[in-house]
Design a protein around this motif. Structure first.
Motif, PDB file in Angstrom:
ATOM      1  N   VAL A  41     -13.367  65.019 -16.127  1.00 47.71           N
ATOM      2  CA  VAL A  41     -12.826  63.865 -15.409  1.00 47.71           C
ATOM      3  C   VAL A  41     -13.823  63.343 -14.381  1.00 47.71           C
ATOM      4  O   VAL A  41     -14.730  64.058 -13.948  1.00 47.71           O
ATOM      5  N   ARG A  42     -13.636  62.076 -14.017  1.00 52.16           N
ATOM      6  CA  ARG A  42     -14.376  61.488 -12.899  1.00 52.16           C
ATOM      7  C   ARG A  42     -13.328  61.034 -11.891  1.00 52.16           C
ATOM      8  O   ARG A  42     -12.426  60.266 -12.233  1.00 52.16           O
ATOM      9  N   THR A  43     -13.465  61.523 -10.669  1.00 51.87           N
ATOM     10  CA  THR A  43     -12.503  61.144  -9.643  1.00 51.87           C
ATOM     11  C   THR A  43     -12.867  59.774  -9.086  1.00 51.87           C
ATOM     12  O   THR A  43     -14.038  59.409  -9.046  1.00 51.87           O
ATOM     13  N   PRO A  44     -11.873  59.029  -8.641  1.00 50.91           N
ATOM     14  CA  PRO A  44     -12.177  57.760  -7.982  1.00 50.91           C
ATOM     15  C   PRO A  44     -12.649  58.031  -6.550  1.00 50.91           C
ATOM     16  O   PRO A  44     -12.586  59.170  -6.071  1.00 50.91           O
ATOM     17  N   GLU A  45     -13.112  57.000  -5.877  1.00 51.54           N
ATOM     18  CA  GLU A  45     -13.438  57.154  -4.465  1.00 51.54           C
ATOM     19  C   GLU A  45     -12.112  57.296  -3.712  1.00 51.54           C
ATOM     20  O   GLU A  45     -11.243  56.431  -3.801  1.00 51.54           O
ATOM     21  N   ILE A  46     -11.975  58.407  -3.027  1.00 54.00           N
ATOM     22  CA  ILE A  46     -10.730  58.696  -2.312  1.00 54.00           C
ATOM     23  C   ILE A  46     -10.984  58.434  -0.828  1.00 54.00           C
ATOM     24  O   ILE A  46     -11.988  58.885  -0.279  1.00 54.00           O
ATOM     25  N   PRO A  47     -10.094  57.703  -0.152  1.00 54.58           N
ATOM     26  CA  PRO A  47     -10.330  57.377   1.254  1.00 54.58           C
ATOM     27  C   PRO A  47     -10.414  58.619   2.133  1.00 54.58           C
ATOM     28  O   PRO A  47      -9.761  59.633   1.875  1.00 54.58           O
ATOM     29  N   LEU A  48     -11.227  58.510   3.189  1.00 52.92           N
ATOM     30  CA  LEU A  48     -11.379  59.636   4.113  1.00 52.92           C
ATOM     31  C   LEU A  48     -10.065  59.995   4.792  1.00 52.92           C
ATOM     32  O   LEU A  48      -9.876  61.132   5.219  1.00 52.92           O
ATOM     33  N   ALA A  49      -9.150  59.058   4.878  1.00 55.64           N
ATOM     34  CA  ALA A  49      -7.843  59.347   5.487  1.00 55.64           C
ATOM     35  C   ALA A  49      -7.086  60.410   4.697  1.00 55.64           C
ATOM     36  O   ALA A  49      -6.167  61.036   5.221  1.00 55.64           O
ATOM     37  N   ALA A  50      -7.469  60.637   3.441  1.00 59.27           N
ATOM     38  CA  ALA A  50      -6.781  61.624   2.601  1.00 59.27           C
ATOM     39  C   ALA A  50      -7.392  63.021   2.719  1.00 59.27           C
ATOM     40  O   ALA A  50      -6.979  63.938   2.007  1.00 59.27           O
ATOM     41  N   PRO A  65       1.719  73.447 -13.496  1.00 59.44           N
ATOM     42  CA  PRO A  65       2.005  73.113 -12.098  1.00 59.44           C
ATOM     43  C   PRO A  65       0.756  72.541 -11.417  1.00 59.44           C
ATOM     44  O   PRO A  65      -0.369  72.833 -11.830  1.00 59.44           O
ATOM     45  N   PRO A  66       0.956  71.730 -10.397  1.00 60.30           N
ATOM     46  CA  PRO A  66      -0.205  71.169  -9.691  1.00 60.30           C
ATOM     47  C   PRO A  66      -1.092  72.272  -9.124  1.00 60.30           C
ATOM     48  O   PRO A  66      -0.611  73.332  -8.737  1.00 60.30           O
ATOM     49  N   PHE A  67      -2.382  71.992  -9.086  1.00 61.42           N
ATOM     50  CA  PHE A  67      -3.363  72.934  -8.557  1.00 61.42           C
ATOM     51  C   PHE A  67      -3.801  72.437  -7.180  1.00 61.42           C
ATOM     52  O   PHE A  67      -4.182  71.277  -7.036  1.00 61.42           O
ATOM     53  N   PRO A  68      -3.706  73.285  -6.137  1.00 55.49           N
ATOM     54  CA  PRO A  68      -4.121  72.836  -4.806  1.00 55.49           C
ATOM     55  C   PRO A  68      -5.635  72.646  -4.735  1.00 55.49           C
ATOM     56  O   PRO A  68      -6.395  73.471  -5.234  1.00 55.49           O
ATOM     57  N   TRP A  69      -6.054  71.545  -4.148  1.00 52.16           N
ATOM     58  CA  TRP A  69      -7.470  71.187  -4.053  1.00 52.16           C
ATOM     59  C   TRP A  69      -7.744  70.792  -2.609  1.00 52.16           C
ATOM     60  O   TRP A  69      -7.003  70.000  -2.025  1.00 52.16           O
ATOM     61  N   ASP A  70      -8.792  71.320  -2.005  1.00 54.86           N
ATOM     62  CA  ASP A  70      -9.150  70.953  -0.635  1.00 54.86           C
ATOM     63  C   ASP A  70     -10.181  69.835  -0.661  1.00 54.86           C
ATOM     64  O   ASP A  70     -11.308  70.033  -1.123  1.00 54.86           O
ATOM     65  N   TYR A  71      -9.787  68.672  -0.186  1.00 55.84           N
ATOM     66  CA  TYR A  71     -10.689  67.532  -0.070  1.00 55.84           C
ATOM     67  C   TYR A  71     -11.344  67.647   1.302  1.00 55.84           C
ATOM     68  O   TYR A  71     -10.699  67.498   2.327  1.00 55.84           O
ATOM     69  N   LEU A  72     -12.635  67.964   1.310  1.00 54.79           N
ATOM     70  CA  LEU A  72     -13.359  68.208   2.552  1.00 54.79           C
ATOM     71  C   LEU A  72     -13.964  66.918   3.091  1.00 54.79           C
ATOM     72  O   LEU A  72     -14.447  66.083   2.327  1.00 54.79           O
ATOM     73  N   ARG A 113     -22.777  57.408   0.782  1.00 52.73           N
ATOM     74  CA  ARG A 113     -21.957  58.353   0.024  1.00 52.73           C
ATOM     75  C   ARG A 113     -21.065  59.195   0.928  1.00 52.73           C
ATOM     76  O   ARG A 113     -20.117  59.822   0.475  1.00 52.73           O
ATOM     77  N   PHE A 114     -21.372  59.205   2.238  1.00 53.94           N
ATOM     78  CA  PHE A 114     -20.535  59.913   3.199  1.00 53.94           C
ATOM     79  C   PHE A 114     -19.483  58.991   3.812  1.00 53.94           C
ATOM     80  O   PHE A 114     -18.798  59.366   4.751  1.00 53.94           O
TER      81      PHE A 114
END
Length: 138
Positions: A41-50, A65-72, A113-114
């Motif tokens: 998969v390719r993830t979309p650009e996810i806002p920093l607020a998330a 079941p959903p898999f927990p993922w840490d968006y750093l 990119r940051f």
């Protein structure tokens, strides 16, 4: 993403989302021997607020079941201390007095990119007023 415990190949059309943001499915490879489906998969650009814990959800492959993922969060901008030069000398202090000096430094972690966009840089010392800017190099 690999989904395990499948007894048969799922129908085409698996959907993947990360924190509710739809991901583009690039590939699906089913292994009958292992009973797994590996999904590229390719993830979309996810806002920093998330930033924080997000659920990685796969639909259409026995709906695991959903898999927990840490968006750093990306690293914070920072002055590279070793880059600091005052009139060409490696020093972290300015001479006293009214003479003009040239200060060069590198600020790290400001790439687009940051999620940081800028068109101007302002320098201040000790929380005082901004210094006059004669030139900047990016």
């Amino acid at each position: 993403v690999t989904v395990g415990g499948l007894s048969a190949a799922p129908a085409p059309g698996v959907a993947v989302s990360l924190g509710g943001y739809a991901c583009a499915v690039l590939s699906e490879v089913y292994s009958d021997a292992a009973g797994t489906l590996t999904i590229g998969v390719r993830t979309p650009e996810i806002p920093l607020a998330a930033v924080g814990p997000l659920n990685l959800t796969v639909s259409g492959a026995s709906d695991p079941p959903p898999f927990p993922w840490d968006y750093l969060a990306p690293p914070a901008p920072a002055i590279v201390r070793a880059s600091l030069r005052v009139d060409g000398e490696a020093q972290a202090w300015l001479p006293a007095g009214g003479r003009n000096v040239t200060v060069r430094l590198t600020v790290a972690n400001v790439a687009p990119r940051f999620g940081i966009e800028y068109d101007e840089v302002e320098v201040s010392l000790g929380g005082g007023a901004a210094l006059p800017r004669s030139s900047s190099t990016f």
